[in-house]
Design a protein around this motif. Sequence first.
Motif, mmCIF file in Angstrom:
data_model
loop_
_atom_site.group_PDB
_atom_site.id
_atom_site.type_symbol
_atom_site.label_atom_id
_atom_site.label_comp_id
_atom_site.label_asym_id
_atom_site.label_seq_id
_atom_site.Cartn_x
_atom_site.Cartn_y
_atom_site.Cartn_z
ATOM 1 N N VAL A 1 -81.843 99.120 -63.094
ATOM 2 C CA VAL A 1 -81.790 98.367 -61.968
ATOM 3 C C VAL A 1 -82.937 97.106 -61.966
ATOM 4 O O VAL A 1 -84.023 97.263 -62.406
ATOM 5 N N VAL A 2 -82.390 96.031 -61.717
ATOM 6 C CA VAL A 2 -83.399 94.871 -61.635
ATOM 7 C C VAL A 2 -83.411 94.429 -60.119
ATOM 8 O O VAL A 2 -82.254 94.137 -59.403
ATOM 9 N N VAL A 3 -84.354 94.280 -59.250
ATOM 10 C CA VAL A 3 -84.594 93.910 -58.070
ATOM 11 C C VAL A 3 -85.313 92.304 -57.965
ATOM 12 O O VAL A 3 -86.526 92.533 -58.588
ATOM 13 N N ARG B 1 -74.994 100.789 -68.355
ATOM 14 C CA ARG B 1 -73.921 100.812 -67.459
ATOM 15 C C ARG B 1 -74.340 101.910 -66.335
ATOM 16 O O ARG B 1 -75.318 102.591 -66.483
ATOM 17 N N GLY B 2 -73.736 101.578 -65.027
ATOM 18 C CA GLY B 2 -73.982 102.522 -63.962
ATOM 19 C C GLY B 2 -75.127 101.738 -63.237
ATOM 20 O O GLY B 2 -75.916 102.436 -62.327
ATOM 21 N N GLY B 3 -75.671 100.444 -63.800
ATOM 22 C CA GLY B 3 -76.823 100.101 -63.087
ATOM 23 C C GLY B 3 -76.424 99.207 -61.943
ATOM 24 O O GLY B 3 -75.424 98.906 -61.543
ATOM 25 N N ALA B 4 -77.555 98.327 -61.315
ATOM 26 C CA ALA B 4 -77.578 97.420 -60.206
ATOM 27 C C ALA B 4 -78.359 96.185 -60.556
ATOM 28 O O ALA B 4 -79.432 96.225 -60.983
ATOM 29 N N THR C 1 -73.282 96.734 -60.684
ATOM 30 C CA THR C 1 -73.118 96.164 -59.413
ATOM 31 C C THR C 1 -73.939 94.918 -59.157
ATOM 32 O O THR C 1 -75.249 95.135 -59.698
ATOM 33 N N VAL C 2 -73.675 93.738 -58.623
ATOM 34 C CA VAL C 2 -74.498 93.068 -58.294
ATOM 35 C C VAL C 2 -74.519 92.100 -56.973
ATOM 36 O O VAL C 2 -73.260 91.887 -56.635
ATOM 37 N N ASN C 3 -75.445 92.558 -56.090
ATOM 38 C CA ASN C 3 -75.529 92.245 -54.762
ATOM 39 C C ASN C 3 -76.721 91.344 -54.241
ATOM 40 O O ASN C 3 -77.722 91.397 -55.041
ATOM 41 N N THR C 4 -76.856 90.890 -53.203
ATOM 42 C CA THR C 4 -77.854 90.160 -52.522
ATOM 43 C C THR C 4 -78.219 90.789 -51.212
ATOM 44 O O THR C 4 -77.264 91.241 -50.170
#
Length: 251
Positions: free
Chosen positions: A93-95, A138-141, A184-187
């Motif tokens: 995960v990268v935030v 894989r399975g990350g965000a 997944t890629v979201n804001t």
Amino acid sequence: MSTSVSTSPRVARVALVTGATGGIGEAVVERLVADGFAVAVHYAGNKAKAEALVEKIAASGGQVLAVGGDVADEQQMQAAFDAVETAFGGIDVVVNTAGIMLLAPIAELNLDDLDRMHRTNIRGTFVVSQQAARRVRRGGAIINVSTSVTRTQLPTYGAYVASKAAVESITLILARELRGRDITVNTVAPGPVATPLFLEGKDEETIGRFAKAAPLERLGEPRDIAESVAFLAGPARWVNGQVLYSNGGLA
């Protein structure tokens, strides 16, 4: 340059949080640690605060790493991602909470301030997203941070909102480009949140007006935004290519 403290050789999921010494970034770090992540605490200039956060998390049994670097510098961010992978074996995960906000009417804005926001908010998001697209398993965000002012359109926020609208566009396109990768890629787009970045330069009357604007009649807290991030980082596997407005019902 990195400092790492790890209390266990067993690592589950791994997150990198940029801008982790800011109010929202720190809350995100603490929430992801509570959810069982090993977390890399990124800082740009406030190394002492990052290391204090690392020590606090390590003392409570969390797995944590501090990494420095300018988010807009591709070589420094490559080195930061390398350090996380070396310490924990990969990144899930990268935030990207790193950002700056400089306010003025469009007619009066110093263009140097526009360039500073462009460099951190747009180029920085692009550099971090580029590394994340290459590294996240894989399975990350991948989760970026925008602002609800893209909808509320408040005066003096023009240049800042322009930079954050770019963040949203980068996010939405990257979600489509990672088709087939199960990433997944979201804001997350916060409303007014009681952080030093938001409170600076505002008098009590202005702060009170912002607090009353949402139906819940309060400012958001950093932990409110951290909840939304944790949702996208964990169980929200069917939410992808979206802007999540975390603002208490603000229009």
